[in-house]
Every structure is written in structure tokens, then in C-alpha cells.
Design an enzyme around this catalytic site. Sequence first.
Site, PDB file in Angstrom:
ATOM      1  N   HIS A  55       0.845  -1.188   0.000  1.00 35.90           N
ATOM      2  CA  HIS A  55       0.000   0.000   0.000  1.00 35.90           C
ATOM      3  C   HIS A  55       0.888   1.248   0.000  1.00 35.90           C
ATOM      4  CE1 HIS A  55       0.490  -0.688   4.471  1.00 35.90           C
ATOM      5  NE2 HIS A  55       0.833   0.572   4.375  1.00 35.90           N
TER       6      HIS A  55
HETATM    7  P1  TYD Z   1      -2.119  -2.593   7.624  1.00 38.06           P
HETATM    8  O1  TYD Z   1      -1.445  -1.278   7.785  1.00 38.06           O
HETATM    9  O2  TYD Z   1      -3.160  -2.710   6.553  1.00 38.06           O
HETATM   10  O3  TYD Z   1      -0.997  -3.696   7.402  1.00 38.06           O
HETATM   11  P2  TYD Z   1      -0.559  -4.404   6.043  1.00 38.06           P
HETATM   12  O4  TYD Z   1      -0.639  -3.370   4.967  1.00 38.06           O
HETATM   13  O5  TYD Z   1       0.827  -4.910   6.287  1.00 38.06           O
HETATM   14  O6  TYD Z   1      -1.540  -5.511   5.844  1.00 38.06           O
HETATM   15  O7  TYD Z   1      -2.765  -3.003   9.003  1.00 38.06           O
HETATM   16  C1  TYD Z   1      -3.391  -4.252   9.191  1.00 38.06           C
HETATM   17  C2  TYD Z   1      -4.596  -4.067  10.085  1.00 38.06           C
HETATM   18  O8  TYD Z   1      -4.230  -3.479  11.326  1.00 38.06           O
HETATM   19  C3  TYD Z   1      -5.660  -3.172   9.471  1.00 38.06           C
HETATM   20  O9  TYD Z   1      -6.913  -3.801   9.657  1.00 38.06           O
HETATM   21  C4  TYD Z   1      -5.648  -1.917  10.275  1.00 38.06           C
HETATM   22  C5  TYD Z   1      -4.995  -2.315  11.583  1.00 38.06           C
HETATM   23  N1  TYD Z   1      -4.112  -1.239  12.098  1.00 38.06           N
HETATM   24  C6  TYD Z   1      -4.540  -0.468  13.144  1.00 38.06           C
HETATM   25  O10 TYD Z   1      -5.658  -0.635  13.683  1.00 38.06           O
HETATM   26  N2  TYD Z   1      -3.704   0.514  13.620  1.00 38.06           N
HETATM   27  C7  TYD Z   1      -2.492   0.744  13.071  1.00 38.06           C
HETATM   28  O11 TYD Z   1      -1.751   1.645  13.526  1.00 38.06           O
HETATM   29  C8  TYD Z   1      -2.064  -0.068  11.973  1.00 38.06           C
HETATM   30  C9  TYD Z   1      -0.730   0.149  11.326  1.00 38.06           C
HETATM   31  C10 TYD Z   1      -2.912  -1.048  11.518  1.00 38.06           C
END
Ligand code: TYD
Length: 143
Positions: A55
Site C-alpha cells: 500500500h
Molecule cells: P495494515 O497497515 O493494513 O498492514 P498491512 O498493509 O501490512 O496488511 O494493518 C493491518 C490491520 O491493522 C488493518 O486492519 C488496520 C490495523 N491497524 C490499526 O488498527 N492501527 C495501526 O496503527 C495499523 C498500522 C494497523
Amino acid sequence: MKHTTIDDCRIVDLRKISDPRGNLTPIESGADVPFDIKRIYYLYDVPGGESRGAHAHKELYQLIVAANGSFTVTLDDGTNKKAFTLNRSYYGLLVVPGIWRDLDDFSSGAVLLCLASEHYDAADYIRDYDDFLKYKNNDTSII
Ligand code: TYD
């Protein structure tokens, strides 16, 4: 923050306070990272072969540190890509807004520590690569 490039991202040499009792690396807003730290999260227990990231963010600055183990961060500005293997707790990778990132090659026991300039905001994410390219190319019909 559409017009950033991977050249705006860089490795930050963090201080390492060596000590026979164990080493210590401090990180302070303004001094070691060029933003106010509003959020910290860490990624751990990543199964072998898994990937994370995939992303971009519109406004978020991040400093990514391999607090333990190693992994590879591939940055992409829509034109150029650059891969960074992080494997020392005293190096950070500054990732500016508007950059696509893929995280992979996590070693066993790797811990990715991320210091972020903003609170979590799902609306700041671009999760579709084609949307990202449109964003970088100023296609206002998308985002
Ligand atoms: P995400 O940033 O989408 O990780 P990746 O891109 O590696 O899959 O985060 C995964 C999940 O965690 C998403 O549902 C949102 C949650 N999240 C939070 O609630 N707070 C945060 O600070 C982060 C980074 C993620």
C-alpha cells in the site's frame, strides 16, 4: 504529497549507545526523525514467506526499523523502485508520503518497528496499485 520520489526516502543512521550490558538506540522526534511521532506499531510473528505492506499513504511519514532480525522493504514511486534490506537495529528507513511499499523476506523472529507521523487513518491508505499510479499521475477522477 503526490510528487515524492524514492530519492526522498533514505536510511537514517540512529545513535547506538554501545554497552557491555546491552546496546541502546534512542529515537527522538525532531532530532532523529524529521517529524513528530504520533504513533508506534510493531509487526512480529510474521510466518516464513509472508508479505505485508502493499500500500501507499497520502500524508503519512514513517521510520521503519528492524528492531530484531531482518526483512526487505521495496519502495516504489510509480516510476522507480528500490529495495532496502534492514537488518540492524540502529538503521531506520525514512519513508515519505506517496510511496508504495512492499515488505517481504522476513527472517524468523523479525520485529518491524514503525514510528509514524499520524494516528491511524484508514482513509490515508491507497491499497490498489492502479489507483496509486493514477494518484501519482494526478488523475483526480480516482482520488
Ligand atoms: P495494515 O497497515 O493494513 O498492514 P498491512 O498493509 O501490512 O496488511 O494493518 C493491518 C490491520 O491493522 C488493518 O486492519 C488496520 C490495523 N491497524 C490499526 O488498527 N492501527 C495501526 O496503527 C495499523 C498500522 C494497523
